[in-house]
Design a protein around this motif. Structure first.
Motif, short mmCIF file in Angstrom:
data_model
loop_
_atom_site.label_atom_id
_atom_site.label_comp_id
_atom_site.label_asym_id
_atom_site.label_seq_id
_atom_site.Cartn_x
_atom_site.Cartn_y
_atom_site.Cartn_z
N LEU A 239 -8.83 -4.14 4.54
CA LEU A 239 -10.28 -3.98 4.63
C LEU A 239 -10.97 -5.12 3.89
O LEU A 239 -10.53 -5.53 2.82
N THR A 240 -12.05 -5.58 4.46
CA THR A 240 -12.92 -6.51 3.75
C THR A 240 -13.86 -5.68 2.89
O THR A 240 -13.90 -4.44 2.98
N HIS A 241 -14.65 -6.36 2.08
CA HIS A 241 -15.67 -5.66 1.30
C HIS A 241 -16.61 -4.90 2.24
O HIS A 241 -16.97 -3.76 1.99
N GLU A 242 -16.98 -5.55 3.35
CA GLU A 242 -17.87 -4.91 4.34
C GLU A 242 -17.21 -3.68 4.95
O GLU A 242 -17.88 -2.68 5.20
N GLY A 243 -15.90 -3.74 5.18
CA GLY A 243 -15.18 -2.59 5.72
C GLY A 243 -15.17 -1.42 4.75
O GLY A 243 -15.36 -0.27 5.14
N GLN A 244 -14.97 -1.72 3.48
CA GLN A 244 -15.01 -0.67 2.46
C GLN A 244 -16.39 -0.04 2.39
O GLN A 244 -16.53 1.19 2.32
N GLN A 245 -17.42 -0.88 2.43
CA GLN A 245 -18.80 -0.37 2.38
C GLN A 245 -19.13 0.48 3.61
O GLN A 245 -19.81 1.49 3.51
N ALA A 246 -18.63 0.05 4.77
CA ALA A 246 -18.87 0.82 6.01
C ALA A 246 -18.22 2.19 5.91
O ALA A 246 -18.83 3.20 6.31
N LEU A 247 -17.00 2.26 5.38
CA LEU A 247 -16.34 3.56 5.22
C LEU A 247 -17.10 4.46 4.26
O LEU A 247 -17.27 5.65 4.51
#
Length: 99
Positions: free
Chosen positions: A72-80
């Protein structure tokens, strides 16, 4: 499916590659999924910078081919986290189901 794949990648950490992600999604959903549907979703997640791919070392068992790992990217973590918060908000206002 994308949410489940993101969660699977997070759960698998350094062992998140195509087949392990597919197995994790099957385990989580109790359903069989086509390998192509997992890779199509991974392609979308890569396109939106929610995951990144990392090439592993070539292995003899794979005929010298490399595994492609995902994280996960930082953006992926934030999206989750955003999806989790949204689900919590929505479910908190739903009346209980009657048995």
């Amino acid at each position: 499916l994308e949410e489940i794949i993101l969660l699977s990648i997070w759960r698998l950490q350094d062992n998140a590659y195509g087949i392990t992600i597919l197995e994790e999604v099957k385990k989580a959903t109790g359903k069989s999924w086509l390998t192509g549907s997992i890779y199509a979703s991974l392609g979308r997640l890569l396109k939106y910078d929610l995951v990144e791919s990392i090439e592993g070392e070539p292995t003899a068992e794979r005929g010298g081919r490399r595994k492609i790992y995902y994280q996960l990217t930082h953006e992926g973590q934030q999206a989750l986290l955003a999806v989790k918060r949204l689900n919590e908000i929505i479910w908190s206002s739903i009346p209980p189901f009657k048995s």
